[in-house]
Design an enzyme around this catalytic site. Structure first.
Site, mmCIF file in Angstrom:
data_model
loop_
_atom_site.group_PDB
_atom_site.id
_atom_site.type_symbol
_atom_site.label_atom_id
_atom_site.label_comp_id
_atom_site.label_asym_id
_atom_site.label_seq_id
_atom_site.Cartn_x
_atom_site.Cartn_y
_atom_site.Cartn_z
ATOM 1 C CE LYS A 41 -9.375 2.262 9.611
ATOM 2 N NZ LYS A 41 -8.800 1.048 9.106
ATOM 3 C CG ASP A 91 -9.634 4.969 6.352
ATOM 4 O OD1 ASP A 91 -10.607 4.572 5.691
ATOM 5 O OD2 ASP A 91 -8.654 4.252 6.641
HETATM 6 O O1 C5P Z 1 -7.751 7.035 0.173
HETATM 7 P P1 C5P Z 1 -6.420 6.549 0.610
HETATM 8 O O2 C5P Z 1 -5.301 7.464 0.183
HETATM 9 O O3 C5P Z 1 -6.341 6.193 2.049
HETATM 10 O O4 C5P Z 1 -6.206 5.174 -0.169
HETATM 11 C C1 C5P Z 1 -4.950 4.604 -0.367
HETATM 12 C C2 C5P Z 1 -5.019 3.678 -1.565
HETATM 13 O O5 C5P Z 1 -5.890 2.580 -1.294
HETATM 14 C C3 C5P Z 1 -5.602 4.335 -2.809
HETATM 15 O O6 C5P Z 1 -4.593 4.895 -3.592
HETATM 16 C C4 C5P Z 1 -6.240 3.173 -3.540
HETATM 17 O O7 C5P Z 1 -5.266 2.483 -4.277
HETATM 18 C C5 C5P Z 1 -6.659 2.234 -2.424
HETATM 19 N N1 C5P Z 1 -8.099 2.326 -2.086
HETATM 20 C C6 C5P Z 1 -9.019 1.751 -2.938
HETATM 21 N N2 C5P Z 1 -10.354 1.828 -2.629
HETATM 22 C C7 C5P Z 1 -10.768 2.453 -1.515
HETATM 23 C C8 C5P Z 1 -9.848 3.047 -0.644
HETATM 24 C C9 C5P Z 1 -8.506 2.962 -0.950
HETATM 25 O O8 C5P Z 1 -8.659 1.164 -3.966
HETATM 26 N N3 C5P Z 1 -12.076 2.508 -1.251
#
Ligand code: C5P
Length: 295
Positions: free
Chosen positions: A11, A136
Site C-alpha cells: 500500500k 496496518d
Molecule cells: O502497529 P505497528 O506495529 O505497525 O506500529 C509500529 C510502531 O509505530 C508502534 O510501535 C508505534 O510506536 C508506532 N505507531 C504509532 N501510532 C500508530 C501506529 C504506529 O505510534 N497509529
C-alpha cells in the site's frame, strides 16, 4: 495435497495526518490508504502440526519474530486448531519501506489459513486478530482504498479511483516505524492533509486534485534525517509527476503520474541511481484473491 496461493499487495498512503499522541503510546491518525500492484506471494500447504516458513529474500528473518509466523501461531491458538502449515514466501515488496510489506504478508496468512484449515472465522474476527499484529493489518485484509482512523484500524472503505499509475523509489535506508513515531512532534507540522479534498479527488477520479493534496506529516521527521527523501520527491515533480510523497513512515517515495508510459519514463530517470524502482498502478479491490491448486 492442496496448496493455496495468496497475493499480498503493498500500500501507499495518499495522505497521512496525525492529531496527537494517545495514552497507549500510539498516535491518533487519519490516513487514506491505497493498495498497489506491487505484491508478495505466499504458497501455503497443509502439513503435519508444525509451522514452517521459507523465504527467498536475503536478510529476511524467517524465525518466530516474522509476522507471517506470528499470524499463523495467533490464528492457530485462537481457533484451538491442531494444524500445521508449510509457507513459502516470494518477496517483492522491499523491507522497512513504508509500504506495509510485513503487514500485508500477515493479512494474507490470516486469510489463507482461515481457508486452508477450514476455520470459518468471520471478517471481523480476522480484523481483530490482525490488529494485534500491526496497525496496518486490518486494512491489508481487505485492501483497495480506505480512510483509516484511530491507530489505523478504524476503516472506512471507499470506491477506488480509476487506474492511477505511480513510480516508486525506495531510498536505500531502513527506517524503523517506531523510531519515526517516537520522534514525531506535532509542533513541527505546518500542514495537515485536507482529507475531504483527497476523498473528493478519489471519488471524482481527478488525478490533478489528488496530486495537489498529497500530504504526509511524518515527512517532518524523516526528511531532516534523510534529505534524500525530499530531494527525490522534488525531482519527481521537476520531471513531470503530478505530485509526489513519502509513503507511511518511509523511506519510499512515490510519484503520481498521468499514465503507464509516464510511470515507466519517470522510473527510467532513477534506475541508474537506485536499485529499487517500481512502476505500479492502484488496485481498486483485492477481493478474495486466493487460489487453491491440487498438487
Ligand atoms: O502497529 P505497528 O506495529 O505497525 O506500529 C509500529 C510502531 O509505530 C508502534 O510501535 C508505534 O510506536 C508506532 N505507531 C504509532 N501510532 C500508530 C501506529 C504506529 O505510534 N497509529
Amino acid at each position: 495435497m492442496n496448496q493455496l496461493i495468496v497475493h499480498c499487495p503493498a500500500k501507499v498512503n495518499l495522505t497521512l495526518g496525525i492529531q496527537g499522541k494517545r495514552l497507549d503510546g500510539y498516535h491518533e491518525l487519519e490516513t487514506i490508504m491505497q493498495s498497489i500492484s506491487l505484491e508478495d506471494t505466499l504458497y501455503l500447504s497443509s502439513e503435519g502440526t508444525g509451522i514452517s516458513l521459507v523465504a527467498d529474500y536475503p536478510g529476511l528473518p524467517v524465525g518466530e519474530d516474522n509476522l507471517i509466523y506470528r499470524a499463523a501461531v495467533l490464528l492457530r491458538d485462537y481457533a484451538g486448531a491442531n494444524k500445521g502449515v508449510r509457507i513459502t514466501l516470494k518477496k517483492q515488496i522491499p523491507l522497512a519501506a513504508g509500504l506495509a510489506g510485513g503487514s500485508t504478508d500477515a493479512a494474507g496468512t490470516l486469510r489463507a489459513l482461515n481457508r486452508l484449515w477450514g476455520l470459518g472465522l468471520t471478517a471481523p474476527e480476522l480484523e481483530e486478530l490482525g490488529s494485534q499484529l500491526g496497525s496496518d493489518v486490518p486494512f491489508c485484509l481487505r485492501g483497495g482504498t480506505a480512510l483509516a482512523r484511530g491507530r489505523g484500524e478504524k476503516l472506512t472503505f471507499l470506491e477506488g479511483p480509476g487506474d492511477w499509475w505511480l513510480t516508486l523509489v525506495k531510498i536505500p535506508v531502513s527506517i524503523s516505524t517506531a523510531a519515526v513515531y517516537h520522534s514525531f512532534r506535532l509542533e513541527a507540522v505546518t500542514q495537515q492533509p485536507d482529507q475531504e479534498a483527497m476523498l473528493d479527488a478519489i471519488r471524482k477520479d481527478r488525478l490533478k486534485e489528488a496530486g495537489l493534496n498529497l500530504v504526509n506529516v511524518l515527512e517532518t521527521v524523516t526528511i531532516p534525517w534523510y534529505p534524500e527523501i525530499g530531494a527525490v520527491r522534488a525531482e519527481m515533480v521537476e520531471r513531470g509527476a503530478i505530485g509526489a510523497l513519502m509513503s507511511g513512515s518511509g523511506p519510499t517515495v512515490f510519484g503520481l503520474v498521468a499514465d503507464r508510459a509516464e510511470a515507466i519514463r519517470l522510473a527510467a530517470a532513477f534506475r541508474d541511481r537506485y536499485r529499487e524502482v517500481y512502476v505500479v498502478r492502484t488496485l481498486s479491490n483485492i477481493g478474495d484473491n486466493l487460489s487453491m491448486i491440487s498438487l
